[in-house]
Scaffold this motif. Structure first.
Motif, PDB file in Angstrom:
ATOM      1  N   LEU A   1       1.714   5.782   7.302  1.00 52.76           N
ATOM      2  CA  LEU A   1       1.361   4.610   6.483  1.00 52.76           C
ATOM      3  C   LEU A   1       2.460   3.554   6.589  1.00 52.76           C
TER       4      LEU A   1
ATOM      5  N   PRO B   1       7.961  16.058   4.621  1.00 49.58           N
ATOM      6  CA  PRO B   1       6.769  16.932   4.540  1.00 49.58           C
ATOM      7  C   PRO B   1       5.508  16.157   4.913  1.00 49.58           C
ATOM      8  N   PRO B   2       4.439  16.853   5.228  1.00 50.09           N
ATOM      9  CA  PRO B   2       3.184  16.183   5.565  1.00 50.09           C
ATOM     10  C   PRO B   2       2.655  15.348   4.397  1.00 50.09           C
ATOM     11  N   GLY B   3       1.933  14.278   4.742  1.00 51.36           N
ATOM     12  CA  GLY B   3       1.204  13.513   3.712  1.00 51.36           C
ATOM     13  C   GLY B   3       2.082  12.681   2.818  1.00 51.36           C
ATOM     14  N   THR B   4       3.301  12.336   3.255  1.00 49.44           N
ATOM     15  CA  THR B   4       4.216  11.599   2.369  1.00 49.44           C
ATOM     16  C   THR B   4       4.273  10.112   2.693  1.00 49.44           C
TER      17      THR B   4
ATOM     18  N   ASP C   1       0.828  -1.216   0.000  1.00 47.93           N
ATOM     19  CA  ASP C   1       0.000   0.000   0.000  1.00 47.93           C
ATOM     20  C   ASP C   1       0.858   1.260   0.000  1.00 47.93           C
ATOM     21  N   VAL C   2       2.179   1.059   0.084  1.00 48.84           N
ATOM     22  CA  VAL C   2       3.075   2.220   0.155  1.00 48.84           C
ATOM     23  C   VAL C   2       3.697   2.440  -1.212  1.00 48.84           C
ATOM     24  N   GLY C   3       3.355   3.548  -1.852  1.00 47.37           N
ATOM     25  CA  GLY C   3       3.869   3.845  -3.194  1.00 47.37           C
ATOM     26  C   GLY C   3       5.218   4.551  -3.099  1.00 47.37           C
TER      27      GLY C   3
ATOM     28  N   ILE D   1      -1.704   2.694  -6.861  1.00 50.68           N
ATOM     29  CA  ILE D   1      -2.283   2.115  -5.627  1.00 50.68           C
ATOM     30  C   ILE D   1      -3.699   2.646  -5.406  1.00 50.68           C
TER      31      ILE D   1
ATOM     32  N   ILE E   1       2.020   5.649  -6.507  1.00 52.24           N
ATOM     33  CA  ILE E   1       0.932   6.026  -5.579  1.00 52.24           C
ATOM     34  C   ILE E   1      -0.399   6.105  -6.324  1.00 52.24           C
TER      35      ILE E   1
ATOM     36  N   GLY F   1       1.559  12.205  -1.282  1.00 55.50           N
ATOM     37  CA  GLY F   1       0.714  11.010  -1.403  1.00 55.50           C
ATOM     38  C   GLY F   1      -0.719  11.281  -0.990  1.00 55.50           C
TER      39      GLY F   1
ATOM     40  N   ASP G   1       3.577  10.447  16.509  1.00 57.02           N
ATOM     41  CA  ASP G   1       3.457  11.380  15.389  1.00 57.02           C
ATOM     42  C   ASP G   1       3.673  12.801  15.911  1.00 57.02           C
TER      43      ASP G   1
HETATM   44  N1  LIG Z   1       3.735   6.860  -0.270  1.00 55.26           N
HETATM   45  C1  LIG Z   1       2.397   6.723  -0.234  1.00 55.26           C
HETATM   46  N2  LIG Z   1       1.830   5.696  -0.901  1.00 55.26           N
HETATM   47  C2  LIG Z   1       0.496   5.544  -0.886  1.00 55.26           C
HETATM   48  N3  LIG Z   1      -0.368   6.382  -0.240  1.00 55.26           N
HETATM   49  C3  LIG Z   1       0.169   7.421   0.405  1.00 55.26           C
HETATM   50  C4  LIG Z   1       1.567   7.648   0.461  1.00 55.26           C
HETATM   51  N4  LIG Z   1       1.803   8.760   1.223  1.00 55.26           N
HETATM   52  C5  LIG Z   1       0.584   9.206   1.649  1.00 55.26           C
HETATM   53  N5  LIG Z   1      -0.383   8.417   1.167  1.00 55.26           N
HETATM   54  C6  LIG Z   1      -1.815   8.588   1.367  1.00 55.26           C
HETATM   55  O1  LIG Z   1      -1.986   9.758   2.205  1.00 55.26           O
HETATM   56  C7  LIG Z   1      -2.562   9.374   3.484  1.00 55.26           C
HETATM   57  C8  LIG Z   1      -1.819  10.127   4.600  1.00 55.26           C
HETATM   58  O2  LIG Z   1      -0.509   9.620   4.657  1.00 55.26           O
HETATM   59  P1  LIG Z   1       0.268   9.582   6.053  1.00 55.26           P
HETATM   60  O3  LIG Z   1      -0.677   9.848   7.177  1.00 55.26           O
HETATM   61  O4  LIG Z   1       1.084   8.354   6.111  1.00 55.26           O
HETATM   62  O5  LIG Z   1       1.193  10.841   5.865  1.00 55.26           O
HETATM   63  P2  LIG Z   1       2.191  11.431   6.941  1.00 55.26           P
HETATM   64  O6  LIG Z   1       3.505  11.591   6.290  1.00 55.26           O
HETATM   65  O7  LIG Z   1       2.144  10.623   8.191  1.00 55.26           O
HETATM   66  O8  LIG Z   1       1.516  12.835   7.177  1.00 55.26           O
HETATM   67  P3  LIG Z   1       1.678  13.772   8.427  1.00 55.26           P
HETATM   68  O9  LIG Z   1       3.108  14.148   8.508  1.00 55.26           O
HETATM   69  O10 LIG Z   1       0.774  14.898   8.125  1.00 55.26           O
HETATM   70  O11 LIG Z   1       1.218  12.963   9.625  1.00 55.26           O
HETATM   71  C9  LIG Z   1      -2.314   7.879   3.581  1.00 55.26           C
HETATM   72  O12 LIG Z   1      -3.317   7.274   4.386  1.00 55.26           O
HETATM   73  C10 LIG Z   1      -2.414   7.432   2.126  1.00 55.26           C
HETATM   74  O13 LIG Z   1      -3.780   7.308   1.756  1.00 55.26           O
END
Ligand SMILES: Nc1ncnc2c1ncn2[C@@H]1O[C@H](COP(=O)(O)OP(=O)(O)OP(=O)(O)O)[C@@H](O)[C@H]1O
Length: 414
Positions: free
Chosen positions: A202, A195-198, A154-156, A335, A332, A360, A253
């Motif tokens: 996951l 950065p956030p959302g990367t 699930d990790v792209g 996925i 990603i 992501g 986190d």
């Molecule tokens: N590399 C990835 N591959 C697939 N999906 C991703 C990827 N990165 C983020 N996502 C999608 O974005 C959502 C949020 O990712 P995640 O919570 O892991 O980010 P984070 O780096 O922990 O963010 P934050 O720093 O804001 O906590 C995931 O649940 C997934 O749906």
């Protein structure tokens, strides 16, 4: 007493009338004078009452702010040992010592019973609040999951990062003998930064799934408590819970919320955050690398982290989780479109090329929005134009958020 002199009748009448009028006039003048006096008096009263009212309101405001001051965090948490009388009690503070303290007048004396938890003002130690009995760390956003569902597929992108995390976390949990054979200790803490959302969370969830470990996630900002000693208590509980449910992975986190560099602690809030960080460092130093509790930290702000957190024996494997490049974005997108019915005109590589800078989470949102456009038009598949609209929408939302964030920062400093 009006005496009637010998005057012809009609003169008498006019004289009487005149006299009565004079009398009536003087009565009215006297009454008028009285009313003037009363009016003057009432004005004085009113002014006096006005002054009193203003003074009273000022007193109330002052009292209210003193009460707020007394009840403002951080407060000391304690447990009532004994209720001495209607306004005194013996309390053991969370730091250990016992005190004979006063109870503030807004506490209902019936609520004070031995064993009840309460908060005390730092200066006067007066009891200012009775805490709910179910005062449980679960309230503080600590997630405990026996086994997350996400897996490495699930990790792209993030191929190298996944290998590093598996070496540092999965291997020691599943094959500790490899480390014993070679004679090295596995890393104790792994720090994922980027950065956030990367994909930091996951990835942590995927490794917990793969190692069949209990996943305990807490957000750093949740450990910043308004009650003195509570942040440290939550950290202790976190590690106790992890040991009880081992093999387990503790995921903290936003660790920068408690792990930022220790400047000059000025406010008691800063000192409280510092205490929580000290507790975290103590817990990390206290547990065994070879044990079946692993700790992963995540941050978007590695630049502000306290170096004490990053020294060997703590978060000694630091892994950067960057924004995805075009291959990462393509992986990603694949996925997140796996279960979506795509029209023939959709070219994921082209989409990966035009989404430079997207993380992501953005890409996942773009796929969801594109599907929504198709559903709205009641079409059976998602077309390229749905994706193009979705990219514009996500970018516009992003820009709007950015503008509102800048605006709120602007008002803060206006
Ligand atoms: N590399 C990835 N591959 C697939 N999906 C991703 C990827 N990165 C983020 N996502 C999608 O974005 C959502 C949020 O990712 P995640 O919570 O892991 O980010 P984070 O780096 O922990 O963010 P934050 O720093 O804001 O906590 C995931 O649940 C997934 O749906």
């Amino acid at each position: 007493m009006v005496t009637k002199s010998r005057i012809p009748e009609d003169t008498h009448h006019s004289e009487d009338t005149y006299r009565m009028v004079i009398e009536r006039l003087s009565e009215l003048e006297a009454r008028n004078q009285e009313l003037r006096e009363e009016l003057r008096q009432s004005k004085t009263d009113r002014q006096y009452l006005e002054t009193q009212k203003v003074r009273y309101e000022r007193e109330v405001r002052k009292l209210r702010s003193e009460i707020e001051q007394m009840r403002s965090p951080p407060l000391i948490v304690g447990t009532i040992i004994d209720v001495v009388d209607s306004n005194r009690a013996v309390v053991r503070s969370s730091a250990g010592p016992k005190f004979l303290v006063r109870t503030s007048q807004f506490i209902n004396i019936d609520d004070l019973k031995p064993g009840v938890r309460c908060t005390m003002n730092q200066q006067t130690l007066a009891i200012v609040e009775v805490l709910p009995s179910a005062f449980d760390s679960q309230i503080y956003g600590m997630e405990v999951e026996t086994r997350p569902t996400e897996t490495y597929v699930d990790v792209g992108g993030l191929k190298e990062q996944t290998i590093e995390v598996r070496e540092a976390v999965e291997l020691p949990l599943k094959k500790p003998h490899l480390f014993e054979q070679i004679g090295i200790l596995p890393p104790k803490g792994i720090l994922l930064h980027g950065p956030p959302g990367t994909g930091k969370t996951l990835l942590a969830r995927a490794v917990a799934h793969e190692t069949e470990a209990t996943f305990l996630r807490v957000v750093g900002s949740e450990l910043v408590q308004k009650y003195i000693g509570e942040g440290a208590r939550l950290v202790r509980e976190l590690f106790e819970s992890a040991k009880k449910n081992a093999p387990s992975i503790i995921f903290i986190d936003e660790i920068d919320a408690i792990g930022a560099s220790r400047g000059q602690e000025t406010s008691s809030g800063d000192r409280e955050v510092h205490r929580t960080l000290m507790q975290l460092l103590a817990e990390m130093d206290g547990f065994d690398n070879r044990g079946d509790v692993k700790i992963i930290g995540a941050t978007n702000r590695i630049d502000i982290l306290d170096p004490a957190l990053l020294r060997p024996g703590r978060f000694d494997r630091i892994i950067e989780i960057p924004l995805p490049d075009v291959e990462g974005r393509l992986a990603i997108l694949r996925i997140h479109t796996k279960k979506i019915t795509l029209a023939d005109d959709v070219d994921l590589l082209a989409l990966a090329r035009v989404t430079e800078g997207k993380n992501g989470a953005d890409l996942s949102a773009i796929c969801m929005e594109a599907g929504m456009f198709a559903i709205r038009d009641e079409r059976p598949s998602v077309t390229r134009s749905d994706f193009e609209r979705a990219i514009r929408k996500i970018s516009a939302d992003f820009d709007r958020n950015k503008v509102s964030q800048m605006a709120s920062i602007g008002t803060m400093f206006a």
